[in-house]
Design a protein around this motif. Structure first.
Motif, mmCIF file in Angstrom:
data_model
loop_
_atom_site.group_PDB
_atom_site.id
_atom_site.type_symbol
_atom_site.label_atom_id
_atom_site.label_comp_id
_atom_site.label_asym_id
_atom_site.label_seq_id
_atom_site.Cartn_x
_atom_site.Cartn_y
_atom_site.Cartn_z
ATOM 1 N N VAL A 14 1.045 -1.339 -0.091
ATOM 2 C CA VAL A 14 -0.040 0.056 -0.024
ATOM 3 C C VAL A 14 0.874 1.366 0.019
ATOM 4 O O VAL A 14 0.708 2.181 -0.727
ATOM 5 C CB VAL A 14 -0.980 -0.017 1.172
ATOM 6 C CG1 VAL A 14 -1.658 1.342 1.300
ATOM 7 C CG2 VAL A 14 -2.086 -1.106 1.114
ATOM 8 N N LEU A 15 1.946 1.329 0.816
ATOM 9 C CA LEU A 15 2.932 2.366 0.723
ATOM 10 C C LEU A 15 3.533 2.582 -0.704
ATOM 11 O O LEU A 15 3.448 3.834 -1.064
ATOM 12 C CB LEU A 15 3.893 2.299 2.037
ATOM 13 C CG LEU A 15 3.440 2.561 3.253
ATOM 14 C CD1 LEU A 15 4.565 1.902 4.164
ATOM 15 C CD2 LEU A 15 3.134 3.866 3.561
ATOM 16 N N LEU A 16 3.868 1.585 -1.265
ATOM 17 C CA LEU A 16 4.547 1.704 -2.467
ATOM 18 C C LEU A 16 3.558 2.082 -3.401
ATOM 19 O O LEU A 16 3.913 2.821 -4.375
ATOM 20 C CB LEU A 16 5.169 0.402 -3.050
ATOM 21 C CG LEU A 16 6.300 -0.196 -2.304
ATOM 22 C CD1 LEU A 16 6.791 -1.566 -2.317
ATOM 23 C CD2 LEU A 16 7.567 0.717 -2.655
ATOM 24 N N GLU A 17 2.337 1.703 -3.639
ATOM 25 C CA GLU A 17 1.262 1.912 -4.395
ATOM 26 C C GLU A 17 1.038 3.551 -4.358
ATOM 27 O O GLU A 17 1.094 4.234 -5.466
ATOM 28 C CB GLU A 17 0.048 1.265 -4.211
ATOM 29 C CG GLU A 17 -1.013 1.343 -5.214
ATOM 30 C CD GLU A 17 -2.243 0.757 -4.925
ATOM 31 O OE1 GLU A 17 -3.482 1.095 -4.675
ATOM 32 O OE2 GLU A 17 -2.166 -0.716 -4.741
ATOM 33 N N PHE A 18 0.858 4.045 -2.943
ATOM 34 C CA PHE A 18 0.400 5.415 -2.739
ATOM 35 C C PHE A 18 1.774 6.118 -3.368
ATOM 36 O O PHE A 18 1.443 7.278 -4.097
ATOM 37 C CB PHE A 18 0.502 5.623 -1.283
ATOM 38 C CG PHE A 18 0.318 7.013 -1.166
ATOM 39 C CD1 PHE A 18 -0.834 7.641 -1.373
ATOM 40 C CD2 PHE A 18 1.347 7.771 -0.438
ATOM 41 C CE1 PHE A 18 -1.097 9.250 -1.221
ATOM 42 C CE2 PHE A 18 1.322 9.141 -0.244
ATOM 43 C CZ PHE A 18 0.143 9.979 -0.649
ATOM 44 N N MET A 19 2.941 5.807 -3.142
ATOM 45 C CA MET A 19 4.239 6.700 -3.561
ATOM 46 C C MET A 19 4.194 6.611 -5.072
ATOM 47 O O MET A 19 4.529 7.670 -5.574
ATOM 48 C CB MET A 19 5.488 6.174 -2.890
ATOM 49 C CG MET A 19 5.468 6.454 -1.433
ATOM 50 S SD MET A 19 5.256 8.162 -0.926
ATOM 51 C CE MET A 19 6.623 8.960 -1.365
ATOM 52 N N ALA A 20 3.983 5.548 -5.681
ATOM 53 C CA ALA A 20 3.685 5.527 -7.200
ATOM 54 C C ALA A 20 2.825 6.640 -7.860
ATOM 55 O O ALA A 20 3.161 7.231 -8.601
ATOM 56 C CB ALA A 20 3.658 4.284 -7.825
ATOM 57 N N LEU A 21 1.683 6.661 -7.063
ATOM 58 C CA LEU A 21 0.710 7.708 -7.400
ATOM 59 C C LEU A 21 1.094 9.206 -7.352
ATOM 60 O O LEU A 21 0.561 9.870 -8.007
ATOM 61 C CB LEU A 21 -0.798 7.280 -6.911
ATOM 62 C CG LEU A 21 -1.143 6.085 -7.375
ATOM 63 C CD1 LEU A 21 -2.480 5.607 -6.292
ATOM 64 C CD2 LEU A 21 -1.489 5.894 -8.585
ATOM 65 N N THR A 22 1.930 9.372 -6.085
ATOM 66 C CA THR A 22 2.154 10.735 -5.952
ATOM 67 C C THR A 22 3.064 11.190 -7.005
ATOM 68 O O THR A 22 3.221 12.562 -7.103
ATOM 69 C CB THR A 22 2.857 10.944 -4.537
ATOM 70 O OG1 THR A 22 4.294 10.247 -4.817
ATOM 71 C CG2 THR A 22 1.839 10.365 -3.551
#
Length: 150
Positions: A14-22
């Motif tokens: 979830v942390l990695l997915e969020f950072m990719a979206l930012t």
């Protein structure tokens, strides 16, 4: 793989997915969850580039959605730890770096432990120790706060 390990891997994902979206340039992201008891919880997160910390700006709705998911996962992780017969942590800090390495730290007693706020830099309860540069403005503000407390 244990249920606890599954939850940990899901938090990292979830942390990695969020950072990719930012679309931010980042080295690591930190999520801190505190649950001192009595139904009270709090969470916060930020990211690091080089030795500087920053909060997410201009993406409040996206951040809120992911933060809610991370809070639920942290609660599930706490429950799994208890189900193994261990004490419930009062603080969980999950970190993921841009190389996809992840780590967890726990504190079982102090709800003020492992702080990730920039204002906690240089303080005994800071998660970062001396790994992060203390901004001179923050350092001055910390001195001001210490003066008020005396």
């Amino acid at each position: 793989m244990s249920k606890k390990d599954e939850v940990v891997r899901e938090m990292a994902g979830v942390l990695l997915e969020f950072m990719a979206l930012t679309k931010l340039d980042w080295d690591a992201t930190y999520f801190r969850f505190a649950s001192p008891g009595g139904g009270t919880t709090s969470s916060e997160w930020l990211y690091r580039k080089n030795r500087e910390l920053d909060y997410f700006q201009g993406i409040a709705q996206l951040e809120m959605t992911y933060q809610t998911t991370l809070e639920k996962l942290a609660e599930n992780l706490s429950a799994e730890i208890v189900s193994e017969g261990r004490e419930r942590p009062v603080v969980i800090v999950a970190t993921v770096d841009s190389e996809k390495n992840y780590n967890l730290k726990f504190d079982y007693k102090n709800p003020s432990a492992l702080e990730i706020r920039p204002l906690s830099l240089g303080m005994a309860n800071s998660y970062f120790g001396d790994e992060i540069v203390i901004d001179k403005n923050i350092e001055g503000f910390q001195e001001h706060l210490k003066g008020l407390a005396s």
